[in-house]
Design a protein around this motif. Structure first.
Motif, short mmCIF file in Angstrom:
data_model
loop_
_atom_site.label_atom_id
_atom_site.label_comp_id
_atom_site.label_asym_id
_atom_site.label_seq_id
_atom_site.Cartn_x
_atom_site.Cartn_y
_atom_site.Cartn_z
N ALA A 97 0.89 -0.90 -0.02
CA ALA A 97 -0.17 -0.12 0.24
C ALA A 97 1.04 1.74 0.39
O ALA A 97 -0.11 2.26 -0.26
N SER A 98 1.98 1.22 -0.35
CA SER A 98 3.29 1.95 0.30
C SER A 98 2.98 3.32 -1.09
O SER A 98 4.32 4.09 -0.99
N LEU A 99 2.96 1.59 -1.76
CA LEU A 99 4.03 2.33 -3.58
C LEU A 99 2.63 2.19 -4.43
O LEU A 99 1.47 2.10 -4.02
N ASP A 100 3.30 3.35 -5.18
CA ASP A 100 1.57 3.86 -6.38
C ASP A 100 1.57 2.73 -7.11
O ASP A 100 2.66 2.29 -7.85
N PRO A 101 0.57 2.05 -7.23
CA PRO A 101 0.39 1.14 -8.42
C PRO A 101 0.74 1.68 -9.30
O PRO A 101 1.39 0.60 -10.38
N THR A 102 0.54 2.92 -9.86
CA THR A 102 1.00 2.94 -11.19
C THR A 102 2.55 3.33 -12.14
O THR A 102 2.55 3.68 -12.73
N TRP A 103 2.97 3.72 -10.13
CA TRP A 103 4.69 4.34 -11.18
C TRP A 103 5.36 2.61 -11.20
O TRP A 103 4.96 1.82 -10.43
N GLN A 108 9.57 5.52 -8.52
CA GLN A 108 9.49 5.69 -7.17
C GLN A 108 10.44 5.96 -5.76
O GLN A 108 10.73 6.73 -5.33
N VAL A 160 10.76 0.10 -0.96
CA VAL A 160 10.32 0.93 -0.27
C VAL A 160 11.35 1.27 0.82
O VAL A 160 11.30 2.51 0.92
#
Lengths: 290, 319
Positions: A97-103, A108, A160
């Motif tokens: 959940a800490s990472l942008d799923p589209t990038w 990141q 992360v």
């Protein structure tokens, strides 16, 4: 040596509610891993967010929080933002959940660098690939462009960590970094945090409810209960000679040391303020005599 | 790249049955007219000879399947049939009419996106006053009917202020400035309602994304609020916004029928309306087929865009 993180008489209150954190003081030295343990709602994450300046707008923070001697309480949001990701970093429980799923994961990581350093896109990319290698992502250059859902949970937490530590901050706050992972991956992530702190001299504030995690990597531990810091001890002292009755109850409730077939001791649901005061007084007397 | 390529191929394959189903529906329209379609088309004064001639011309005496197959065969060769009144080939007629409709809907869509999406972002990130203002715009934009707004705009800009022509059309190739000047009112009429939908969708999608835990991590990395909103939140909200845009293209094409009539624009919509009043079924058929095809093609493009914006969508089903 002056501590990297120096929290003095910090208090946090949300709106008009009761204090979420009361009069907490603790110092963490450079290169130290300081564990903050306590049950849910004990205020440990609130302290972490207070240090990072990530408390919601309704929160009121008083006392003093110093990072490398510099006062953070009262700084503007933009002044705090400049420090976040550069001098201090934070990782969270759920890496997915800490990472942008589209990038892409690489972008990141590079983003942290470019938010704080005037480097070119190519330079940031090269550094991000090096960081991916450092945290143990095999074939980093090829995987730079991959999006988060193509990695396992443990790999995502490594990414992360790379994104958080991209600018080699002095302080890393890890809020339950291994709770969402299975036990073998947990150990690997803890080893990684331990290795990075040794390589870079990073100071770590590790927030957890898991005493097993504390025993594995922490140098010193603070025990929190209902917004108060009950005791601070070296990890060895905490396990062998816990000063506070609550700590003893917490240790006794740890399933790792339990005898199969026997019931786990239960921590009394409500510690009244009087019993807490009495217990604190007893701890202080012991400390004075010891 | 190969991810997008295989996603595109899979999505194109799905489009084939959709197009076929649509062609069957359009084909059936003329056959579902109560009574004898030829007598309906020609009116009650037609002679039996006229009726027989037209029936033969339309091939209505053959079996449904054979009619459909020859119609489809002609379609695939680019032959949409013949206007039974003017005897003109419909392919040529539509080639003249289509650019008008495409210009009207395309400009309306772009205007609506240019108004709705930035206002939606503003609404999701702004204070209570911004929220209230944008909410007022949404309620007005969604409630006001197109035809009423069109009439009011004409009254205001052509009746009172005499700034813009009330109706009519000039080919773009002939006089680009005059062409665009005459497009302003019809485009505005269509765009206001659409902009309200896009505002509402963008606001809720961006608002939802900004509550995600990864936004907290972005803040912890020291990423600027501007970049969080435009680089991350808008990209994540993209698929929801694009989905609504794709659906609204259909609404817009439907609205174009009314607006073309209102502003006397010679587009496909007005052709269909005229075709219906004259019971010129081949024209209606060809017009509906064209509009439905545009909608299917736009849906395809929107799906490809969503797959590009959200790698999880285009990855699904690959492995």
């Amino acid at each position: 040596m002056s501590p990297v993180l120096d929290i003095a008489q910090a208090g946090v209150r949300f709106g008009t509610g009761p204090a979420a954190v009361k009069d907490v003081s603790l110092r963490v030295a450079q290169g130290e891993i300081f564990g903050l343990v306590g049950e849910s709602g004990s205020g440990k994450s609130t302290i972490a967010n207070a240090v990072m300046g990530l408390l919601p707008a309704t929160a009121r923070l008083d006392g003093s929080i110093r990072l490398n001697g510099e006062e953070l309480v009262g700084l503007s949001e933009s002044a705090l933002r400049v420090r976040r990701g550069d001098e201090m970093a934070m990782i969270f429980q759920d890496a997915s959940a800490s990472l942008d799923p589209t990038w892409s994961v690489g972008d990141q990581i590079a983003e942290t660098i470019r938010a704080h350093r005037p480097v070119s896109r190519a330079e940031a990319r090269a550094r991000a690939i090096a960081l991916m290698g450092e945290v143990g992502i095999a074939d980093a250059a090829r995987r730079y462009r991959d999006v988060p859902h193509r990695f396992s949970g443990g790999m995502r937490q490594r990414i992360v960590i790379a994104a958080a530590l991209a600018n080699h901050p002095k302080l890393l706050i890890a809020d339950e970094p291994t709770t969402a992972l299975d036990v073998t991956i947990q150990a690997q992530i803890l080893e990684l945090i331990d290795r990075l702190r040794r390589d870079h001299g990073t100071t770590v504030l590790l927030i957890t409810h898991d005493l097993g995690v504390v025993g594995q990597v922490c140098d010193r531990v603070g025990v929190m209960y209902r917004g108060e810091l009950l005791e601070v001890a070296t990890t060895e002292d905490l396990f062998t000679r816990p000063a506070h009755p609550y700590t003893r109850a917490l240790l006794a409730a740890n399933p790792a040391g339990a005898v199969r077939g026997s019931r786990l001791p239960v921590i009394p649901q409500e510690w009244s303020t009087e019993s807490l005061d009495a217990a604190n007084a007893a701890r202080d007397r012991r400390a004075a005599h010891g | 790249m190969s991810r997008m390529l295989s996603f595109t191929l899979r999505r194109l394959l799905i489009t084939i049955p959709v197009m076929l189903a649509m062609s069957v529906l359009v084909f059936m329209i003329i056959r579902l007219v109560p009574g004898d379609p030829v007598r309906t088309m020609l009116g009650f004064r037609a002679t039996d000879a006229n009726v027989a001639e037209l029936r033969d011309q339309l091939g209505l005496d053959r079996s449904l399947l054979s009619q459909y197959l020859s119609w489809l065969g002609n379609l695939l060769q680019g032959d949409l049939g013949t206007d039974i009144i003017s005897k003109a080939p419909l392919t040529e007629l539509l080639a003249q009419r289509l650019p008008v409709t495409l210009e009207l809907t395309g400009l309306s869509m772009l205007t609506a996106i240019a108004i709705g999406v930035p206002l939606g972002v503003w609404s999701a990130t702004g204070g209570p006053l911004v929220r209230r203002l944008t909410e007022g715009f949404v309620i007005l934009g969604i409630s006001i009917p197109d035809f009423w707004l069109g009439i009011m705009l004409v009254l205001l800009f052509s009746g009172i202020f005499l700034l813009l022509p009330p109706s009519g059309w000039v080919p773009f190739a002939e006089d680009p400035v005059e062409n665009l000047r005459r497009m302003i009112l019809p485009v505005l009429t269509l765009a206001v309602g659409e902009a309200a939908y896009f505002l509402r969708t963008t606001r809720s999608a961006v608002g939802t994304v900004l509550e995600q835990p990864f936004v907290t991590f972005l803040r912890a990395k020291g990423v600027s609020p501007r970049r969080i909103v435009y680089g991350h939140a808008l990209r994540n909200a993209g698929p929801s916004i694009v989905t609504v845009i794709g659906i609204q293209v259909g609404v817009l094409l439907g609205g174009a029928i009314i607006i073309e009539t209102l502003f006397a624009l010679p587009g496909v919509g007005r052709l269909v309306v005229t075709g219906i009043t004259q019971r010129n079924y081949p024209v209606v058929q060809a017009g509906v087929l064209t509009i439905a095809t545009i909608f299917i093609v736009v849906s395809l493009l929107m799906d490809l865009l969503i797959g590009w914006l959200d790698p999880r969508v285009s990855d699904a089903g690959t492995s």
